[in-house]
Design a protein around this motif. Structure first.
Motif, PDB file in Angstrom:
ATOM      1  N   GLN A 172       0.828  -1.196   0.000  1.00 43.34           N
ATOM      2  CA  GLN A 172       0.000   0.000   0.000  1.00 43.34           C
ATOM      3  C   GLN A 172       0.868   1.255   0.000  1.00 43.34           C
ATOM      4  OE1 GLN A 172      -2.898  -0.040   3.099  1.00 43.34           O
ATOM      5  NE2 GLN A 172      -4.174   1.511   2.141  1.00 43.34           N
ATOM      6  N   GLY A 173       0.528   2.211  -0.880  1.00 46.00           N
ATOM      7  CA  GLY A 173       1.180   3.505  -0.877  1.00 46.00           C
ATOM      8  C   GLY A 173       2.488   3.602  -1.626  1.00 46.00           C
ATOM      9  N   VAL A 174       2.917   2.559  -2.337  1.00 48.99           N
ATOM     10  CA  VAL A 174       4.219   2.641  -3.011  1.00 48.99           C
ATOM     11  C   VAL A 174       4.193   3.561  -4.226  1.00 48.99           C
ATOM     12  CG1 VAL A 174       5.110   0.445  -2.200  1.00 48.99           C
ATOM     13  CG2 VAL A 174       3.755   0.511  -4.298  1.00 48.99           C
ATOM     14  N   GLY A 175       3.048   3.719  -4.859  1.00 45.67           N
ATOM     15  CA  GLY A 175       2.936   4.645  -5.982  1.00 45.67           C
ATOM     16  C   GLY A 175       3.873   4.331  -7.124  1.00 45.67           C
ATOM     17  N   SER A 176       4.368   5.422  -7.784  1.00 45.97           N
ATOM     18  CA  SER A 176       5.190   5.264  -8.977  1.00 45.97           C
ATOM     19  C   SER A 176       6.605   4.791  -8.672  1.00 45.97           C
ATOM     20  CB  SER A 176       5.265   6.590  -9.744  1.00 45.97           C
ATOM     21  OG  SER A 176       5.873   7.590  -8.957  1.00 45.97           O
ATOM     22  N   THR A 177       6.945   4.684  -7.380  1.00 46.25           N
ATOM     23  CA  THR A 177       8.289   4.210  -7.013  1.00 46.25           C
ATOM     24  C   THR A 177       8.323   2.698  -6.812  1.00 46.25           C
ATOM     25  OG1 THR A 177       7.873   4.536  -4.638  1.00 46.25           O
ATOM     26  CG2 THR A 177       8.779   6.411  -5.867  1.00 46.25           C
ATOM     27  N   ALA A 178       7.244   2.025  -7.129  1.00 53.13           N
ATOM     28  CA  ALA A 178       7.154   0.582  -6.895  1.00 53.13           C
ATOM     29  C   ALA A 178       8.273  -0.177  -7.603  1.00 53.13           C
ATOM     30  CB  ALA A 178       5.796   0.059  -7.364  1.00 53.13           C
ATOM     31  N   LYS A 179       8.769  -1.198  -6.913  1.00 46.44           N
ATOM     32  CA  LYS A 179       9.783  -2.108  -7.461  1.00 46.44           C
ATOM     33  C   LYS A 179       9.252  -3.534  -7.341  1.00 46.44           C
ATOM     34  CE  LYS A 179      12.764  -0.699  -4.389  1.00 46.44           C
ATOM     35  NZ  LYS A 179      12.032   0.414  -3.765  1.00 46.44           N
ATOM     36  N   LEU A 180       9.946  -4.478  -7.968  1.00 47.69           N
ATOM     37  CA  LEU A 180       9.511  -5.867  -7.889  1.00 47.69           C
ATOM     38  C   LEU A 180       9.435  -6.336  -6.438  1.00 47.69           C
ATOM     39  CD1 LEU A 180      11.413  -7.588 -10.855  1.00 47.69           C
ATOM     40  CD2 LEU A 180       9.049  -6.782 -10.781  1.00 47.69           C
ATOM     41  N   SER A 181      10.307  -5.791  -5.597  1.00 51.45           N
ATOM     42  CA  SER A 181      10.306  -6.180  -4.181  1.00 51.45           C
ATOM     43  C   SER A 181       9.083  -5.662  -3.442  1.00 51.45           C
ATOM     44  CB  SER A 181      11.576  -5.672  -3.495  1.00 51.45           C
ATOM     45  OG  SER A 181      11.675  -4.265  -3.594  1.00 51.45           O
ATOM     46  N   ASP A 182       8.329  -4.753  -4.059  1.00 49.66           N
ATOM     47  CA  ASP A 182       7.116  -4.218  -3.442  1.00 49.66           C
ATOM     48  C   ASP A 182       5.877  -5.039  -3.786  1.00 49.66           C
ATOM     49  OD1 ASP A 182       8.300  -1.960  -2.151  1.00 49.66           O
ATOM     50  OD2 ASP A 182       8.452  -0.976  -4.107  1.00 49.66           O
ATOM     51  N   ILE A 183       6.050  -6.089  -4.580  1.00 50.25           N
ATOM     52  CA  ILE A 183       4.917  -6.961  -4.901  1.00 50.25           C
ATOM     53  C   ILE A 183       4.643  -7.870  -3.707  1.00 50.25           C
ATOM     54  CG2 ILE A 183       4.077  -8.798  -6.414  1.00 50.25           C
ATOM     55  CD1 ILE A 183       5.856  -7.664  -8.616  1.00 50.25           C
ATOM     56  N   THR A 184       3.455  -7.782  -3.162  1.00 49.57           N
ATOM     57  CA  THR A 184       3.090  -8.639  -2.022  1.00 49.57           C
ATOM     58  C   THR A 184       2.407  -9.925  -2.481  1.00 49.57           C
ATOM     59  OG1 THR A 184       0.976  -7.455  -1.761  1.00 49.57           O
ATOM     60  CG2 THR A 184       2.855  -6.667  -0.465  1.00 49.57           C
ATOM     61  N   ASP A 185       1.845  -9.907  -3.673  1.00 54.38           N
ATOM     62  CA  ASP A 185       1.233 -11.113  -4.234  1.00 54.38           C
ATOM     63  C   ASP A 185       1.429 -11.079  -5.747  1.00 54.38           C
ATOM     64  OD1 ASP A 185      -0.206 -13.295  -5.002  1.00 54.38           O
ATOM     65  OD2 ASP A 185      -2.108 -12.666  -4.106  1.00 54.38           O
ATOM     66  N   ALA A 186       2.354 -11.896  -6.230  1.00 60.09           N
ATOM     67  CA  ALA A 186       2.633 -11.941  -7.674  1.00 60.09           C
ATOM     68  C   ALA A 186       1.636 -12.821  -8.411  1.00 60.09           C
ATOM     69  CB  ALA A 186       4.040 -12.448  -7.923  1.00 60.09           C
ATOM     70  N   LYS A 187       0.763 -13.483  -7.658  1.00 65.81           N
ATOM     71  CA  LYS A 187      -0.263 -14.347  -8.230  1.00 65.81           C
ATOM     72  C   LYS A 187       0.335 -15.354  -9.214  1.00 65.81           C
ATOM     73  CE  LYS A 187      -3.819 -10.927  -7.318  1.00 65.81           C
ATOM     74  NZ  LYS A 187      -4.997 -10.191  -7.765  1.00 65.81           N
ATOM     75  N   GLY A 188       1.548 -15.795  -8.877  1.00 69.24           N
ATOM     76  CA  GLY A 188       2.206 -16.833  -9.661  1.00 69.24           C
ATOM     77  C   GLY A 188       2.942 -16.352 -10.883  1.00 69.24           C
ATOM     78  N   LEU A 189       2.896 -15.061 -11.133  1.00 65.37           N
ATOM     79  CA  LEU A 189       3.572 -14.538 -12.312  1.00 65.37           C
ATOM     80  C   LEU A 189       5.075 -14.408 -12.069  1.00 65.37           C
ATOM     81  CD1 LEU A 189       1.124 -11.691 -13.426  1.00 65.37           C
ATOM     82  CD2 LEU A 189       1.384 -13.961 -14.439  1.00 65.37           C
ATOM     83  N   LYS A 190       5.836 -14.533 -13.149  1.00 65.57           N
ATOM     84  CA  LYS A 190       7.276 -14.301 -13.107  1.00 65.57           C
ATOM     85  C   LYS A 190       7.554 -13.011 -13.890  1.00 65.57           C
ATOM     86  CE  LYS A 190       8.043 -19.293 -13.238  1.00 65.57           C
ATOM     87  NZ  LYS A 190       8.582 -20.422 -14.050  1.00 65.57           N
ATOM     88  N   PHE A 191       8.665 -12.355 -13.565  1.00 66.36           N
ATOM     89  CA  PHE A 191       8.947 -11.072 -14.194  1.00 66.36           C
ATOM     90  C   PHE A 191      10.347 -11.039 -14.788  1.00 66.36           C
ATOM     91  CE2 PHE A 191       5.685 -10.428 -11.072  1.00 66.36           C
ATOM     92  CZ  PHE A 191       4.738  -9.705 -11.786  1.00 66.36           C
TER      93      PHE A 191
END
Length: 287
Positions: A172-191
């Motif tokens: 919550q609140g990461v906004g446009s600065t989000a990084k892969l480490s800010d994903i709390t649920d990738a829902k099984g996706l790989k990046f």
């Protein structure tokens, strides 16, 4: 803007500035806009640094159809990277630039000690999610790989698009600065993180990719028709704007160009030429 951020060494910047600029229009020397007392000669052409697509195209439309009637002499110079236009604007080698959005400019000024400021918003190149395998968002499933831009501003922007379309969950609140480490649920996706300019070419090697609008256009993708998910213009901080060095906002040539870039004629040009791949976002830039 072409949103991938590709920073280069100062020496490389200097060399590229000398060798890598393509002039479109008159070959006026930007330094000629200075009078002997150091003030700006407002009768000289306004030299604007711009990315080729769609920025230089929009400026060329203004130059060919609107500028003369408005009493504006305009010289458009194309740059193919995102460091040189701001460096040249800061150094006074060009009078303005048109290629970037606010998150990129804020980051650039902070890292480089430059003093570039936005003047007027013009358009948005919507970021989109594309796939050669999936026909709809529902086809993006666990175990698949999604490619995203690897630079700070665009990776965050890409992750926000995925989160808004329920493909991932972010802190919550990461906004446009989000990084892969800010994903709390990738829902099984790989990046897979890639330079933004390479994403269209990599589209066949992954299940889906988040691609910047200008690169989509250059790759003959049609964002409005082919994107599985697409950014909206309203309230979007990534609107591209005309920018100048702080203190030059009231240069009469800049004021005239700002008015022309927000004119009904430019709105129609963008709508007719880009058919939704580029969206008008006129008005005052976000503070």
């Amino acid at each position: 803007m072409r949103n991938n951020i590709k920073l280069t060494a100062v020496a490389a910047v200097t060399t590229a500035l000398a060798l890598g600029v393509t002039a479109c229009g008159s070959s006026s020397d930007p330094a000629s806009a200075k009078k002997a007392d150091g003030s700006v000669d407002t009768s000289a052409p306004l030299v604007v640094a711009a990315s080729p697509t769609p920025h230089a195209d929009i400026l060329k439309f203004v130059k060919d159809n609107l500028a003369e009637k408005a009493g504006l002499k305009l010289d458009v110079k194309e740059f193919t990277d995102y460091v040189l236009p701001n460096k040249a604007t800061e150094d006074g080698q060009v009078g303005a630039n048109f290629f970037q959005h606010k998150p990129y400019l804020d980051d650039f000024n902070a890292k480089n000690g430059t003093h570039i400021v936005p003047v007027v918003n013009v358009h948005l190149e919507p970021l989109g999610l594309y796939s050669k395998k999936a026909k709809a968002l529902a086809d993006i499933k666990a175990g698949q790989t999604v490619a995203v831009p690897n630079d700070n501003t665009n990776e965050g922007r890409a992750l926000q698009l995925l989160a808004e379309n329920n493909l991932i969950t972010l802190k919550q609140g990461v906004g446009s600065t989000a990084k892969l480490s800010d994903i709390t649920d990738a829902k099984g996706l790989k990046f897979k993180e890639l330079e933004a300019a390479t994403l269209p070419r990599a589209l066949g090697e992954v299940d889906a990719a988040v691609i910047n609008g200008n690169y989509a256009i250059e790759a003959d993708l049609k964002p409005k028709e082919q994107a599985l998910a697409l950014e909206k213009a309203e309230g979007n901080p990534y609107a591209n704007f005309l920018a100048v060095k702080k203190g030059n906002e009231n240069d009469p040539r800049v004021v005239k160009l700002a008015e022309l870039l927000n004119s009904p004629e430019v709105k129609k040009f963008i709508e007719d030429k880009y058919a939704g791949s580029v969206i008008t976002a006129f008005g005052k830039p976000q503070s």
